[in-house]
Design a protein around this motif. Structure first.
Motif, mmCIF file in Angstrom:
data_model
loop_
_atom_site.group_PDB
_atom_site.id
_atom_site.type_symbol
_atom_site.label_atom_id
_atom_site.label_comp_id
_atom_site.label_asym_id
_atom_site.label_seq_id
_atom_site.Cartn_x
_atom_site.Cartn_y
_atom_site.Cartn_z
ATOM 1 N N GLU A 20 66.796 60.793 4.069
ATOM 2 C CA GLU A 20 68.560 61.240 4.511
ATOM 3 C C GLU A 20 69.161 60.325 5.104
ATOM 4 N N ASP A 24 72.353 58.714 3.747
ATOM 5 C CA ASP A 24 73.002 58.278 4.248
ATOM 6 C C ASP A 24 73.236 56.465 4.885
ATOM 7 N N VAL A 140 77.499 58.287 13.422
ATOM 8 C CA VAL A 140 77.235 59.454 13.998
ATOM 9 C C VAL A 140 76.623 60.295 12.628
ATOM 10 N N VAL A 141 76.591 59.950 11.952
ATOM 11 C CA VAL A 141 75.902 60.359 10.506
ATOM 12 C C VAL A 141 74.401 59.755 10.135
ATOM 13 N N ALA A 144 70.978 63.056 12.843
ATOM 14 C CA ALA A 144 69.728 63.118 12.942
ATOM 15 C C ALA A 144 69.166 61.873 12.084
ATOM 16 N N GLN A 191 66.922 68.799 18.727
ATOM 17 C CA GLN A 191 66.824 68.558 17.539
ATOM 18 C C GLN A 191 65.161 69.501 17.192
ATOM 19 N N TYR A 192 65.180 69.734 15.881
ATOM 20 C CA TYR A 192 63.806 70.540 15.543
ATOM 21 C C TYR A 192 62.637 69.012 15.491
ATOM 22 N N ASN B 66 78.659 65.383 10.666
ATOM 23 C CA ASN B 66 77.411 65.415 10.431
ATOM 24 C C ASN B 66 76.367 65.465 9.989
ATOM 25 N N PRO B 67 76.445 65.771 7.805
ATOM 26 C CA PRO B 67 75.787 66.483 7.121
ATOM 27 C C PRO B 67 74.390 65.956 6.891
ATOM 28 N N ALA B 68 74.453 65.361 7.865
ATOM 29 C CA ALA B 68 72.449 65.372 7.222
ATOM 30 C C ALA B 68 72.369 65.337 8.700
ATOM 31 N N HIS B 69 72.560 66.824 9.586
ATOM 32 C CA HIS B 69 71.771 67.302 10.597
ATOM 33 C C HIS B 69 70.856 68.123 10.058
ATOM 34 N N TYR B 70 69.850 68.160 10.031
ATOM 35 C CA TYR B 70 69.587 69.308 9.570
ATOM 36 C C TYR B 70 68.395 69.920 10.502
ATOM 37 N N THR B 71 68.809 70.025 11.467
ATOM 38 C CA THR B 71 68.848 71.081 12.415
ATOM 39 C C THR B 71 69.263 72.174 12.511
#
Lengths: 502, 316
Positions: A20, A24, A140-141, A144, A191-192, B66-71
C-alpha cells in the motif's frame, strides 16, 4: 482535490507495486516537495564532467547501439490499431529512446567513455539520507508504511557501501513503539502488526545491526495468527491473504531462526497444520496463472512483484532447484518473465502490456538468480538481457539535476522506494550468483531453514563491463537474491541467531 | 486545542499521544496537528475496545487524511459489525471514498468485507465497471470482480460479455484477458469444464484468433492461446495454420508478430524432424525480430536437443 486529480491523471503510468505504501508512493511523487529539485538552470554549478562529454563520439555510438535500440529493430512491428495501452507505450518509448541512444543527456550527471551516465552515487546517497530526516506534512499518507522508509533508506545506503551502523541507535528507538506487545511490528505507534511493516523493520534492523530489538517470541506467536489453513498468510489479522505475506513471514522465520512449529494457539492447527511450511509450497503453486507468471493470490493476474515473492519464498523453504520445480511450471514462468523485459526500453514491466518501471528491475531482475539456480544453469549462461536493464537504469531511471535519487521512468519523480529497488536491480544485472547445491536446507539441530544461506556472488569481468558499456565505479555490490540486503549482512544475521530457541 | 479535545462528546477520553521512541526519530512525518490529535484519540479508544458512532466518525476523519491506514480500516470494519451499522450506508460512503483513493489495498478489502456480510451483489458490478473507466487495469478492482463472481455465482450473468466489452475497448488489456480465463476456467473444482471441453476450447481459440487479427504484436491473446495448449494438452499442430499467418518466414515481410514466431518454434519442434526448423525460427527471433531476448531464445534452442519443447510442457 488537486492531489486527487494528480493521482487520477497518472493512473495509466502508475504501476501497481508491492505494498500500500508503494501505491501511495506514486501519489507522493506528485506532492509538492519542500525544495524544487528540477531547476535545471542550477545544474551547471555542480556539473563535474567535461563539457558535453562524449558528444564527438555520438556518430560512433550510433553504430555501437545494441540491436534492440536500432531503428530497424523497433520499427519491425507496427500494429495499426491504437488503444489506451498502445498510446501509453508510445509515449514512454518516446521519453526513453533519446536517453537510451545518447541523443539526449541527463543534466548534471557524468558520462562514461561509452556515452552512458555513471551511477550517480554521491547524489543517491544524499537523496536517501534526506528521506531519513523529518518528512513534510503530505507524507502523512505513508504514516502506516514508515517501516518501508527505514528499509528503503538504510538498505539503499548499505547497497551504496555506506556505514549504516551509525543509524543503529536511532532506528532501535524509532521502531520500539511500532512493536506490539503481542508480537510483530505495525506501521506506527498504536497500529496493528502487519507483515509488510514487520518485514521492513527486520531488514532495516539487520542492515543497521540492531536485530536484538526484535521480540522473537512475540513475533513467533503473532506469525502463528497469520498462518491460514490453506497454507498462505494474511498480512494482518483480518486483512487480505496474499503472496507478500508468505514471503515476508518466511523471511522473518528463516533470518531470525524462529521455531518452524506453529505456536499451540495458532488457528491453523485446528485445520491439521503443524508447521509454518505446511501447505505453503502448494499455496504458492496455486498462484501461478495460465500466463506462466505469478499472481498475488490464486486466479489473479500474473505480476512481477509477486513472481519475486513466490520464488524467494520457495527458495527459503528449500533449495531452489528442489522447491521451485516442485511447485511451479518453471518453463512457463521463464517464458513469462522473459516476456516482460520491455523493448526497446530494456527495463521490466510488472505485467504483460504494461509499462516499464524501474522498481521491477528488482522484482523481476532479482528473479533471474533464483530461476537460474532452479534450472541449475551456471554463470556462463544467461537467460535475460543484463545489458538492457543496466542501460535502462543508468540512462532513464536516474534523476537529473542535483538532488539525486532514482525513478520509475523519465516522466516520474524519484523516491526512496524506486531508488532502493533500482539499485537492487542494477546489482542483480551486474553480479553473478551461485547456489551451493550441496549446502544444507535445514539445520539439523534447530530445524532452522537454511536453504537461503547457501548463496555466493561474484562481480563482473572486465570483458563484461566493456560489453555492458559501464565502468567499475558503476557496479553495485552483490545483494542477496532472497533477502535483498548485502551478503555480509545476511551472513552476520545468520551467525547472530545460530542458537535458535526463544 | 483541537477538534476532539474541545468537543464535549469526547471529554471522557484521555488521548494517548504518539510515542516517537526517542528524541531523534528517523523519517518522522511532520503531519498536521489535526492528524496527530485524531490518532491520539484512536489509540485511546482502541485501548478500551470502544465501538460507537463517534468512533465511526473518527475513523472517517482519519481515512480522509490517510486512506492507506490499514489499522483504521480494520478497526472500522469491526466497529460496523459491532454496531450493526447499516451496510448499505457504509457502501454508499465507500463509493465516494473509492473514487478518491482507488489505488489502495485497504479500501477494496473493506468493500469485500462489507459486501460479503451484506450478501447482496446488486450494484457492485456496475460500480466496478465505473472504476474501470478511471483505470482499466487496476489490480484490486479486478481481484474484487473475481471475488464477486465467485461469492455470488455470477459466472453466467453476463460476465463473458463483460470481458468482451472491455477487450473491445482495449484488446491489449491483459487484466481483461486474465478475467476471461477465470470466467471460462474458474469452476474446474466444481466440475464445470473450461478449455478442456472441446467446444469451449474452440470458442476461446476463435476469440483469441480474432483479437490477434486486430493487433498481431499483442502478447495477451498469444499467452491466452499458450495457456489453452498447456491446460488442455491439445496438439500444437492444430495452431500451425494460425501461426504461419503471422510468422511466415518464407516471405520477406511474412513475420508480423514475434509472439507468433515464438509459438511457431514450438509448433515446429513438436513435429517430426522439426528441430532444425524450430532452431531456425529461434535464430530469427534472436538475431532479427526480438534481439533483447537473445539469451532466452538461445536457451530455448539448447532445449531442442533434449527432446521436449520449452514452454509447452504440461502444467504442474
Amino acid at each position: 482535490m488537486a492531489q486527487q486529480q494528480e493521482t487520477l491523471r497518472r493512473e495509466d503510468e502508475t504501476e501497481d507495486t508491492l505494498d500500500e505504501a508503494l501505491r501511495d508512493g506514486a501519489r507522493i511523487e506528485e506532492l509538492p516537495s519542500d525544495d524544487s529539485d528540477d531547476d535545471f538552470e542550477d545544474v551547471d554549478e555542480d556539473f563535474t564532467g567535461p563539457p558535453f562529454p562524449g558528444k564527438h563520439l555520438l556518430k560512433q555510438n550510433d553504430l555501437d547501439l545494441p540491436p534492440w535500440l536500432k531503428p530497424e529493430t523497433f520499427a519491425l512491428f507496427h500494429d495499426d490499431l491504437t488503444t489506451t495501452t498502445s498510446e501509453a507505450q508510445v509515449k514512454v518509448t518516446a521519453d526513453c529512446l533519446p536517453l537510451l541512444t545518447g541523443k539526449e543527456r541527463l543534466n548534471g550527471l557524468r558520462y562514461n567513455k561509452y556515452g552512458i551516465p555513471h551511477l550517480n552515487r554521491e547524489k543517491h546517497v544524499a537523496f536517501l539520507k534526506d528521506w531519513l530526516e523529518p518528512l513534510p506534512a503530505p507524507y502523512v499518507v505513508i504514516d502506516a508504511s514508515r517501516p518501508w522508509v527505514f528499509y528503503w533508506t538504510i538498505g539503499g545506503l548499505s547497497f551504496l557501501e555506506q556505514d549504516v551502523s551509525v543509524y543503529k541507535q536511532r532506528l532501535m528507538e524509532t521502531v520500539r513503539p511500532l512493536q506490539n506487545p503481542y508480537g510483530g511490528f505495525g506501521g506506527g505507534h498504536g497500529q496493528y502488526s502487519h507483515l509488510a511493516g514487520t518485514y521492513a523493520c527486520i531488514l532495516a534492523l539487520a542492515a543497521a545491526g540492531g536485530l536484538e530489538a526484535v521480540d522473537r517470541k512475540g513475533l513467533w506467536h503473532w506469525l502463528g495468527q497469520m498462518k491460514q489453513s490453506d497454507g498462505g498468510f494474511t498480512m494482518s489479522k483480518g486483512a487480505e491473504e496474499d503472496i507478500r505475506g508468505a514471503y515476508c513471514a518466511m523471511t522473518a522465520i528463516s533470518l531470525l531462526n524462529l521455531p518452524l512449529d506453529l505456536p499451540p494457539d495458532a488457528p491453523a492447527r485446528k485445520a491439521g497444520l503443524n508447521t509454518f511450511t505446511d501447505r505453503l509450497g502448494e499455496w504458492v503453486g496455486r498462484c501461478q496463472t495460465y500466463e506462466g507468471g505469478i499472481a498475488g493470490a490464486p486466479t489473479n493476474e500474473a505480476h512481477g512483484a509477486y513472481a519475486f515473492c513466490a520464488l524467494a519464498c520457495l527458495s527459503i523453504i528449500d533449495a531452489p532447484h528442489i522447491s521451485i520445480p516442485k511447485y511451479l511450471d518453471v518453463q512457463a514462468l521463464l517464458s513469462w518473465l522473459s516476456g516482460i523485459q520491455t523493448t526497446p526500453e530494456g527495463g521490466f514491466a510488472g505485467r504483460a502490456n504494461k509499462l516499464v518501471d524501474a522498481c521491477y528491475s528488482h522484482w523481476v531482475g532479482s528473479c533471474w538468480a533464483l530461476i537460474q539456480a532452479a534450472l541449475r544453469i551456471g554463470k556462463t549462461q544467461d537467460l535475460w538481457s543484463r545489458e538492457g536493464l543496466i542501460r535502462y537504469l543508468l540512462c532513464c531511471a536516474q534523476q537529473q539535476g542535483k538532488k539525486g535519487g532514482m525513478r520509475d521512468k523519465p516522466s516520474a519523480r524519484p523516491d526512496a522506494y524506486h531508488t532502493l529497488y533500482s539499485l537492487s536491480g542494477l546489482s542483480a544485472a551486474q553480479n553473478h550468483y551461485s547456489y551451493d547445491y550441496h549446502g544444507p536446507s535445514q539445520d539439523g539441530e534447530n530445524g532452522r531453514l537454511t536453504a537461503a544461506f547457501n548463496w555466493s556472488a561474484e562481480g563482473p569481468s572486465e570483458a563484461e563491463l566493456a560489453a555492458w558499456k559501464i565502468e567499475q565505479e558503476d557496479v553495485v555490490i552483490p545483494i542477496h537474491p532472497v533477502f535483498v540486503l548485502p551478503l555480509d549482512v545476511i551472513e552476520r544475521t545468520k551467525q547472530q541467531f545460530q542458537k535458535g530457541g526463544l | 486545542m483541537g477538534k476532539y479535545s474541545e468537543d464535549p462528546a469526547w471529554a471522557d477520553i484521555v488521548p494517548l499521544p504518539t510515542d516517537e521512541g526517542g528524541p531523534n526519530p528517523l523519517a518522522a512525518i511532520a503531519y498536521s496537528d489535526e492528524y496527530g490529535e485524531a490518532m491520539s484519540y484512536l489509540r485511546a479508544v482502541m485501548a478500551s475496545n470502544e465501538f460507537s458512532p463517534r468512533v465511526l466518525e473518527l475513523t472517517d476523519d482519519l481515512i480522509d487524511m490517510n486512506p492507506a491506514h490499514y489499522t483504521v480500516w480494520l478497526y472500522r470494519a469491526q466497529c460496523i459489525f459491532e454496531l450493526k451499522y447499516p451496510l448499505e450506508d457504509e457502501l454508499a460512503w465507500l463509493n465516494e471514498t473509492a473514487l478518491a483513493h482507488q489505488k489502495n489495498y485497504q479500501i477494496w478489502h473493506h468493500r469485500n468485507t462489507i459486501v460479503d456480510k451484506l450478501g447482496k451483489w446488486q450494484g457492485e458490478a456496475e460500480f466496478v465497471e465505473q472504476m474501470f473507466e478511471l483505470d482499466a487495469k487496476n489490480y484490486h478492482v479486478w481481484s474484487h470482480r473475481q471475488w464477486l463472481v465467485k461469492r455470488f455465482g455470477l459466472w453466467e450473468e453476463g460476465e463473458l460479455e463483460f470481458t468482451e466489452r472491455m477487450l473491445e475497448k482495449d484488446v491489449r488489456n491483459n487484466s481483461a484477458w486474465n478475467h476471461r480465463w477465470y470466467i471460462v476456467n474458474g469452476r474446474e473444482a466444481e466440475g464445470v469444464r473450461g478449455v478442456t471441453h472441446e467446444g469451449i476450447r474452440m470458442r476461446e481459440i476463435e476469440f483469441a484468433r480474432k483479437a490477434i487479427a486486430k493487433a498481431p504484436q499483442n502478447a495477451s491473446p498469444w499467452s491466452y492461446l499458450r495457456g489453452i495448449v498447456r491446460k488442455s494438452g491439445m496438439p500444437l499442430a492444430s495452431l500451425k495454420e494460425l501461426v504461419l499467418q503471422y510468422a511466415d518466414t518464407s516471405k520477406p515481410d511474412g513475420v508480423k508478430s514475434s509472439h507468433a514466431l515464438d509459438l511457431l518454434a514450438d509448433v515446429l519442434a513438436e513435429g517430426a524432424d522439426g528441430k532444425q526448423q524450430a532452431s531456425e525460427a529461434l535464430d530469427l527471433l534472436s538475431t532479427k525480430y526480438d534481439p533483447i531476448r537473445k539469451n532466452y531464445w538461445e536457451y530455448r534452442k539448447g532445449l531442442l536437443g533434449g527432446g521436449s519443447s520449452a514452454s509447452t510442457a504440461t502444467a504442474a
